[in-house]
Design a protein around this motif. Structure first.
Motif, PDB file in Angstrom:
ATOM      1  N   UNK A  80       0.832  -1.204   0.000  1.00  0.00           N
ATOM      2  CA  UNK A  80       0.000   0.000   0.000  1.00  0.00           C
ATOM      3  C   UNK A  80       0.872   1.262   0.000  1.00  0.00           C
ATOM      4  N   UNK A  81       2.089   1.148   0.524  1.00  0.00           N
ATOM      5  CA  UNK A  81       3.009   2.289   0.540  1.00  0.00           C
ATOM      6  C   UNK A  81       3.198   2.887  -0.847  1.00  0.00           C
ATOM      7  N   UNK A  82       3.093   2.026  -1.883  1.00  0.00           N
ATOM      8  CA  UNK A  82       3.385   2.496  -3.234  1.00  0.00           C
ATOM      9  C   UNK A  82       2.329   3.488  -3.714  1.00  0.00           C
ATOM     10  N   UNK A  83       1.060   3.222  -3.366  1.00  0.00           N
ATOM     11  CA  UNK A  83       0.017   4.180  -3.717  1.00  0.00           C
ATOM     12  C   UNK A  83       0.245   5.521  -3.048  1.00  0.00           C
ATOM     13  N   UNK A  84       0.806   5.496  -1.827  1.00  0.00           N
ATOM     14  CA  UNK A  84       1.139   6.744  -1.155  1.00  0.00           C
ATOM     15  C   UNK A  84       2.272   7.466  -1.841  1.00  0.00           C
ATOM     16  N   UNK A  85       3.285   6.734  -2.301  1.00  0.00           N
ATOM     17  CA  UNK A  85       4.404   7.355  -3.000  1.00  0.00           C
ATOM     18  C   UNK A  85       3.960   7.976  -4.316  1.00  0.00           C
ATOM     19  N   UNK A  86       3.170   7.226  -5.078  1.00  0.00           N
ATOM     20  CA  UNK A  86       2.659   7.765  -6.335  1.00  0.00           C
ATOM     21  C   UNK A  86       1.778   8.980  -6.070  1.00  0.00           C
ATOM     22  N   UNK A  87       0.922   8.875  -5.049  1.00  0.00           N
ATOM     23  CA  UNK A  87       0.052   9.995  -4.703  1.00  0.00           C
ATOM     24  C   UNK A  87       0.823  11.235  -4.325  1.00  0.00           C
ATOM     25  N   UNK A  88       1.965  11.054  -3.705  1.00  0.00           N
ATOM     26  CA  UNK A  88       2.798  12.188  -3.342  1.00  0.00           C
ATOM     27  C   UNK A  88       3.301  12.918  -4.584  1.00  0.00           C
ATOM     28  N   UNK A 144      -8.090   9.349  -6.291  1.00  0.00           N
ATOM     29  CA  UNK A 144      -7.880   8.646  -5.017  1.00  0.00           C
ATOM     30  C   UNK A 144      -7.099   9.463  -3.995  1.00  0.00           C
ATOM     31  N   UNK A 145      -6.438  10.546  -4.422  1.00  0.00           N
ATOM     32  CA  UNK A 145      -5.614  11.282  -3.468  1.00  0.00           C
ATOM     33  C   UNK A 145      -6.406  12.328  -2.683  1.00  0.00           C
ATOM     34  N   UNK A 146      -7.724  12.374  -2.868  1.00  0.00           N
ATOM     35  CA  UNK A 146      -8.530  13.347  -2.131  1.00  0.00           C
ATOM     36  C   UNK A 146      -8.390  13.163  -0.619  1.00  0.00           C
ATOM     37  N   UNK A 147      -8.196  11.916  -0.174  1.00  0.00           N
ATOM     38  CA  UNK A 147      -8.079  11.647   1.258  1.00  0.00           C
ATOM     39  C   UNK A 147      -6.667  11.759   1.793  1.00  0.00           C
ATOM     40  N   UNK A 148      -5.747  12.179   0.951  1.00  0.00           N
ATOM     41  CA  UNK A 148      -4.343  12.256   1.368  1.00  0.00           C
ATOM     42  C   UNK A 148      -4.144  13.396   2.360  1.00  0.00           C
ATOM     43  N   UNK A 149      -3.438  13.136   3.474  1.00  0.00           N
ATOM     44  CA  UNK A 149      -3.242  14.130   4.528  1.00  0.00           C
ATOM     45  C   UNK A 149      -1.816  14.688   4.556  1.00  0.00           C
ATOM     46  N   UNK A 150      -0.908  14.080   3.831  1.00  0.00           N
ATOM     47  CA  UNK A 150       0.479  14.517   3.871  1.00  0.00           C
ATOM     48  C   UNK A 150       1.385  13.342   3.596  1.00  0.00           C
ATOM     49  N   UNK A 151       2.686  13.554   3.786  1.00  0.00           N
ATOM     50  CA  UNK A 151       3.633  12.489   3.467  1.00  0.00           C
ATOM     51  C   UNK A 151       4.825  12.580   4.401  1.00  0.00           C
ATOM     52  N   UNK A 152       5.228  11.439   4.920  1.00  0.00           N
ATOM     53  CA  UNK A 152       6.348  11.371   5.857  1.00  0.00           C
ATOM     54  C   UNK A 152       7.502  10.641   5.188  1.00  0.00           C
ATOM     55  N   UNK A 153       8.562  11.390   4.847  1.00  0.00           N
ATOM     56  CA  UNK A 153       9.675  10.768   4.136  1.00  0.00           C
ATOM     57  C   UNK A 153      10.465   9.802   5.015  1.00  0.00           C
ATOM     58  N   UNK A 154      10.268   9.838   6.311  1.00  0.00           N
ATOM     59  CA  UNK A 154      10.915   8.854   7.167  1.00  0.00           C
ATOM     60  C   UNK A 154      10.385   7.443   6.881  1.00  0.00           C
ATOM     61  N   UNK A 184       4.078  -1.171   5.260  1.00  0.00           N
ATOM     62  CA  UNK A 184       3.422  -0.967   6.543  1.00  0.00           C
ATOM     63  C   UNK A 184       3.502   0.437   7.084  1.00  0.00           C
ATOM     64  N   UNK A 185       3.823   1.421   6.240  1.00  0.00           N
ATOM     65  CA  UNK A 185       3.904   2.777   6.783  1.00  0.00           C
ATOM     66  C   UNK A 185       2.528   3.275   7.200  1.00  0.00           C
ATOM     67  N   UNK A 186       2.512   4.281   8.031  1.00  0.00           N
ATOM     68  CA  UNK A 186       1.285   4.653   8.757  1.00  0.00           C
ATOM     69  C   UNK A 186       0.490   5.775   8.107  1.00  0.00           C
ATOM     70  N   UNK A 187       0.918   6.278   6.974  1.00  0.00           N
ATOM     71  CA  UNK A 187       0.228   7.441   6.408  1.00  0.00           C
ATOM     72  C   UNK A 187      -0.336   7.173   5.013  1.00  0.00           C
ATOM     73  N   UNK A 188      -0.583   5.902   4.699  1.00  0.00           N
ATOM     74  CA  UNK A 188      -1.129   5.590   3.385  1.00  0.00           C
ATOM     75  C   UNK A 188      -2.469   4.861   3.481  1.00  0.00           C
ATOM     76  N   UNK A 189      -3.164   5.020   4.600  1.00  0.00           N
ATOM     77  CA  UNK A 189      -4.467   4.372   4.756  1.00  0.00           C
ATOM     78  C   UNK A 189      -5.478   4.891   3.741  1.00  0.00           C
ATOM     79  N   UNK A 190      -5.230   6.086   3.193  1.00  0.00           N
ATOM     80  CA  UNK A 190      -6.167   6.666   2.222  1.00  0.00           C
ATOM     81  C   UNK A 190      -6.139   5.916   0.889  1.00  0.00           C
ATOM     82  N   UNK A 191      -5.132   5.074   0.666  1.00  0.00           N
ATOM     83  CA  UNK A 191      -5.000   4.368  -0.609  1.00  0.00           C
ATOM     84  C   UNK A 191      -5.931   3.157  -0.606  1.00  0.00           C
ATOM     85  N   UNK A 192      -6.954   3.127  -1.454  1.00  0.00           N
ATOM     86  CA  UNK A 192      -7.916   2.014  -1.432  1.00  0.00           C
ATOM     87  C   UNK A 192      -7.344   0.754  -2.076  1.00  0.00           C
ATOM     88  N   UNK A 193      -7.967  -0.376  -1.765  1.00  0.00           N
ATOM     89  CA  UNK A 193      -7.503  -1.652  -2.291  1.00  0.00           C
ATOM     90  C   UNK A 193      -7.470  -1.675  -3.815  1.00  0.00           C
TER      91      UNK A 193
END
Length: 338
Positions: A222-230, A252-262, A268-277
């Motif tokens: 799921x992290x990958x959808x967050x990276x692409x969304x960023x 799909x990025x409407x629910x994006x709240x930000x991005x943590x480069x750490x 399993x990162x904690x900031x990509x829950x907005x990425x749907x299955x």
């Protein structure tokens, strides 16, 4: 279709080298790495060890950028590796994301990117360039070795630049519908620039995970959808949702709240829950072997020359082995039969 693999340069570096050796033995054609020096170890040091312990794989960054190294330094690095190990390097390059943002810097401009592509390519080939008003060259380079430079892009202006200057195009997602749109756009830009669109290589890069537990695979990728969304968030901020890129990338990025480069590129990162299955399924290559083959065949039929496996999950060696035992041989046999 070639199959490459993309590693992060996590310590110990010896593990990355060992995995690269396994990848060559399994039939992978390319070994790529992330290039973000604050987050991971220095890739060019690791490339030297990979090249020393392998015979055929081509190595390079996915992707470097014009901002973290002087362009002549980047060219010298590639040229040195080519002199030591033969022409077995490739340069993936983009405007810059994590490598620059973790320094508090914005991505480079497209003008800088285009100029950097030219300078690196020419210097590695032993040809002179004009840089900052001075003619420079690498006098120790024997002419004749060309460095392929593949540009990573999503936005319309970056796609146009890719068609104008790139030897190849890197698309970081594996959705066939989006890939078709992107490839057509790059080819159109190449034709408009007077280049042969058929000469541009197309690489799709995305996480691949072989197995039957689809729910677990989705959570690991799921992290990958967050990276692409960023990346896409910048495009939406500039162009809105007016069709500058396919709507599937913007909705799909409407629910994006930000991005943590750490947690950049980490399972399993904690900031990509907005990425749907459904986005995970579209962007990645998951499931049993036959599901991988079905998607890769669809990409191949669109004109994709290489699929590069992002291997950032908890079952790296099994996926490497499955590609080596089942997927790469099947695609190779189909290529020979064709």
């Amino acid at each position: 279709m070639d199959i490459g693999v993309v590693f992060q340069c996590d310590p110990p570096a010896s593990t990355v080298v060992d995995l690269a050796v396994e990848a060559e033995a399994a039939g992978f054609s390319h070994v790529w790495t992330f290039d973000s020096h604050l987050l991971w170890q220095e890739p060019f040091v690791i490339y030297s060890q990979i090249l020393a312990r392998t015979s055929n794989v081509v190595v390079g960054p996915m992707v470097t950028n014009p901002g973290t190294r002087d362009w002549t330094v980047t060219a010298s690095l590639f040229a040195t590796l080519n002199e030591m190990y033969g022409a077995r390097t490739i340069c993936g390059i983009g405007r810059g994301d994590s490598a620059l943002r973790t320094l508090g810097l914005p991505p480079n401009s497209l003008k800088e990117l285009g100029e950097c592509v030219h300078v690196i390519r020419e210097l590695v080939a032993g040809r002179p360039v004009t840089l900052r008003g001075n003619e420079v060259r690498l006098p120790w380079v024997e002419p004749g070795t060309e460095l392929p430079v593949w540009v990573a892009a999503y936005g319309p202006k970056a796609l146009a630049l890719t068609g104008e200057v790139g030897d190849g195009y890197i698309l970081q997602l594996a959705d066939p519908d989006i890939a078709a749109w992107m490839i057509q756009t790059v080819r159109g830009a190449a034709e408009k620039a007077g280049r042969d669109p058929a000469a541009i290589k197309f690489c799709v890069a995305a996480p691949a995970y072989v197995g039957d537990d689809l729910a677990h695979q989705r959570e690991q990728t799921r992290w990958f959808g967050g990276m692409v969304g960023n990346h896409v968030a910048d495009i939406v901020a500039r162009y809105g949702t007016s069709g500058a890129v396919p709507q599937a990338l913007t909705d799909y990025i409407e629910g994006r709240k930000g991005y943590d480069y750490a947690q950049h590129g980490k399972a399993g990162n904690t900031h990509t829950a907005f990425v749907p299955d459904d986005i995970v399924d579209r962007f990645c290559v998951l499931g049993p072997v036959e599901s991988h083959l079905t998607k890769l065949r669809a990409l191949r039929d669109l004109g994709v020359d290489q699929f590069a496996v992002y291997l950032q999950h908890d079952d790296k060696e099994h996926t490497l082995a499955a590609y080596g035992e089942h997927i790469i041989p099947a695609l190779r046999a189909e290529s020979v039969a064709a």
